[in-house]
Design a protein around this motif. Structure first.
Motif, mmCIF file in Angstrom:
data_model
loop_
_atom_site.group_PDB
_atom_site.id
_atom_site.type_symbol
_atom_site.label_atom_id
_atom_site.label_comp_id
_atom_site.label_asym_id
_atom_site.label_seq_id
_atom_site.Cartn_x
_atom_site.Cartn_y
_atom_site.Cartn_z
ATOM 1 N N LEU A 83 -11.037 11.068 7.546
ATOM 2 C CA LEU A 83 -9.839 10.930 6.720
ATOM 3 C C LEU A 83 -8.881 12.071 7.048
ATOM 4 N N LEU A 84 -7.613 11.724 7.272
ATOM 5 C CA LEU A 84 -6.589 12.712 7.575
ATOM 6 C C LEU A 84 -5.525 12.721 6.487
ATOM 7 N N ASP A 85 -4.777 13.828 6.397
ATOM 8 C CA ASP A 85 -3.795 13.956 5.314
ATOM 9 C C ASP A 85 -2.711 12.883 5.375
ATOM 10 N N SER A 86 -2.428 12.363 6.555
ATOM 11 C CA SER A 86 -1.420 11.312 6.694
ATOM 12 C C SER A 86 -1.863 9.999 6.070
ATOM 13 N N MET A 87 -3.150 9.875 5.752
ATOM 14 C CA MET A 87 -3.702 8.637 5.205
ATOM 15 C C MET A 87 -3.712 8.611 3.679
ATOM 16 N N TYR A 88 -3.306 9.689 3.044
ATOM 17 C CA TYR A 88 -3.497 9.846 1.596
ATOM 18 C C TYR A 88 -2.339 9.247 0.784
ATOM 19 N N PHE A 89 -2.689 8.435 -0.232
ATOM 20 C CA PHE A 89 -1.723 7.899 -1.185
ATOM 21 C C PHE A 89 -2.289 8.043 -2.603
ATOM 22 N N ASP A 90 -1.382 8.117 -3.574
ATOM 23 C CA ASP A 90 -1.779 8.190 -4.989
ATOM 24 C C ASP A 90 -1.568 6.861 -5.695
ATOM 25 N N HIS A 91 -2.231 6.717 -6.832
ATOM 26 C CA HIS A 91 -2.022 5.597 -7.742
ATOM 27 C C HIS A 91 -0.528 5.387 -7.998
ATOM 28 N N GLY A 92 -0.093 4.107 -7.960
ATOM 29 C CA GLY A 92 1.298 3.786 -8.212
ATOM 30 C C GLY A 92 2.178 3.809 -6.982
ATOM 31 N N CYS A 93 1.574 3.990 -5.812
ATOM 32 C CA CYS A 93 2.348 4.137 -4.580
ATOM 33 C C CYS A 93 2.883 2.794 -4.074
ATOM 34 N N GLU A 94 3.856 2.886 -3.181
ATOM 35 C CA GLU A 94 4.321 1.752 -2.398
ATOM 36 C C GLU A 94 3.927 2.006 -0.942
ATOM 37 N N ILE A 95 3.398 0.979 -0.292
ATOM 38 C CA ILE A 95 2.899 1.111 1.072
ATOM 39 C C ILE A 95 3.570 0.059 1.946
ATOM 40 N N LYS A 96 4.080 0.492 3.079
ATOM 41 C CA LYS A 96 4.726 -0.439 4.010
ATOM 42 C C LYS A 96 3.667 -1.159 4.845
ATOM 43 N N VAL A 97 3.576 -2.454 4.673
ATOM 44 C CA VAL A 97 2.599 -3.245 5.423
ATOM 45 C C VAL A 97 2.841 -3.131 6.923
ATOM 46 N N SER A 98 4.098 -3.006 7.309
ATOM 47 C CA SER A 98 4.448 -2.974 8.735
ATOM 48 C C SER A 98 3.863 -1.769 9.463
ATOM 49 N N GLU A 99 3.382 -0.772 8.721
ATOM 50 C CA GLU A 99 2.820 0.419 9.349
ATOM 51 C C GLU A 99 1.339 0.263 9.696
ATOM 52 N N PHE A 100 0.756 -0.906 9.351
ATOM 53 C CA PHE A 100 -0.678 -1.109 9.554
ATOM 54 C C PHE A 100 -0.938 -2.448 10.241
ATOM 55 N N SER A 101 -2.015 -2.513 10.999
ATOM 56 C CA SER A 101 -2.389 -3.728 11.712
ATOM 57 C C SER A 101 -3.466 -4.467 10.931
ATOM 58 N N ASP A 102 -3.131 -5.676 10.460
ATOM 59 C CA ASP A 102 -4.085 -6.522 9.727
ATOM 60 C C ASP A 102 -4.726 -5.772 8.559
ATOM 61 N N PRO A 103 -3.915 -5.254 7.621
ATOM 62 C CA PRO A 103 -4.449 -4.415 6.545
ATOM 63 C C PRO A 103 -5.234 -5.194 5.491
ATOM 64 N N ARG A 104 -6.278 -4.547 4.959
ATOM 65 C CA ARG A 104 -7.122 -5.105 3.900
ATOM 66 C C ARG A 104 -7.546 -3.984 2.957
ATOM 67 N N ILE A 105 -7.848 -4.370 1.718
ATOM 68 C CA ILE A 105 -8.177 -3.393 0.676
ATOM 69 C C ILE A 105 -9.638 -3.535 0.254
ATOM 70 N N GLU A 106 -10.294 -2.383 0.042
ATOM 71 C CA GLU A 106 -11.667 -2.353 -0.466
ATOM 72 C C GLU A 106 -11.753 -1.422 -1.683
ATOM 73 N N VAL A 107 -12.713 -1.700 -2.557
ATOM 74 C CA VAL A 107 -12.905 -0.949 -3.798
ATOM 75 C C VAL A 107 -14.052 0.048 -3.633
ATOM 76 N N GLU A 108 -13.798 1.307 -3.970
ATOM 77 C CA GLU A 108 -14.795 2.344 -3.718
ATOM 78 C C GLU A 108 -14.778 3.424 -4.808
ATOM 79 N N LEU A 109 -15.653 4.409 -4.639
ATOM 80 C CA LEU A 109 -15.601 5.675 -5.362
ATOM 81 C C LEU A 109 -15.435 6.791 -4.338
#
Length: 267
Positions: A83-109
């Motif tokens: 994990l790198l600092d450029s990958m970090y987002f907080d709750h309530g964020c907006e994320i540009k889909v165009s910055e990622f290839s085939d993005p998917r979300i997973e639930v974790e701790l």
């Protein structure tokens, strides 16, 4: 085993693919003889390239922790990435889909450490004692190499996924911090909604029967490279739901009940 030059070439291919937002063919198409050790060497070289550009390591991730996913990928243990600092987002964020290839979300701790973790015989208790707090988290995974090539139909292997930083692209952290001894971590559950429709649900015990067990496994793997997990680092313990595909316009909400929610919008 791949040569040093081949490892550097493949790391540069992945780096360029991510920067250009252009998926490329799987690494194993070019090097069908490569082994998992080669995959981690490519991953390490790629992360080294990112750090040379100024990005900083903030932690590590564990993937493929469920038996179902391990069988599907023909492996008998999880995988891991950086994990790198450029990958970090907080709750309530907006994320540009165009910055990622085939993005998917997973639930974790996520486990945030207060003490180093290092050694080859670590236990769940060791992880709990070294953890400052646990926080709900989402992992955004992506694929710089095609999961399934649109022209040839070639399906990438676990060797490709590992080289691709174990598919990690971003993390989104909640804002409810809990002490690891305040609750039975095995029974933390979550409901994942996309656009107000429930897509997935799960409980943290799906991660190796205890999410801290994955952290212990990870620390042991890095100990083989004489690397300790350090205080302040974020350790993603592994998903307890299947990945959910996201597109521009989607709103994701993960409901962890008394531990709050994580919300993010994809634009």
């Amino acid at each position: 085993m791949l040569s040093k030059q081949q490892i550097e070439e493949e790391a540069n291919r992945l780096h360029s693919a991510e920067k250009n937002r252009l998926q490329i063919e799987a690494t194993t198409v070019r090097h069908p003889e490569m082994v998992i050790k080669d995959s981690y060497a490519i991953q390490e070289e790629w992360m080294r390239l990112k750090q040379k550009e100024g990005q900083k390591v903030i932690g590590y991730k564990i993937g493929l922790t469920s038996k179902v996913m391990q069988v599907a990928m023909a492996i008998d243990e999880p995988d891991y990435g950086t994990l790198l600092d450029s990958m970090y987002f907080d709750h309530g964020c907006e994320i540009k889909v165009s910055e990622f290839s085939d993005p998917r979300i997973e639930v974790e701790l996520a486990f945030v450490l207060k003490k180093p973790l290092f050694g080859k015989n670590l236990t769940v208790t060791d992880v709990i004692n070294a953890t400052d707090y646990v926080v709900p988290a989402l992992e955004l995974i992506a694929a710089r190499t095609y999961r399934v090539h649109p022209d040839t139909g070639y399906t990438r292997t676990i060797r490709d996924t590992i080289a691709d930083n174990a598919a990690n692209a971003a993390i989104i952290l909640g804002n409810k911090k809990i002490k690891p001894t305040a609750i039975d971590l095995r029974w933390i559950g979550a409901l994942l909604y996309k656009n107000n429709v429930i897509e997935e649900s799960g409980v943290a015990a799906a991660v190796l029967d205890h999410p801290a067990r994955g952290v212990a496994w990870l620390a042991q793997k890095y100990a083989n490279h004489n690397i300790a997990l350090e205080p302040g680092q974020i350790i993603l313990a592994g998903s307890f739901t299947r990945p959910v595909k996201v597109n521009a316009g989607d709103t994701i909400v993960a409901d962890y009940n008394e531990l709050g929610t994580i919300e993010c919008k994809f634009i």
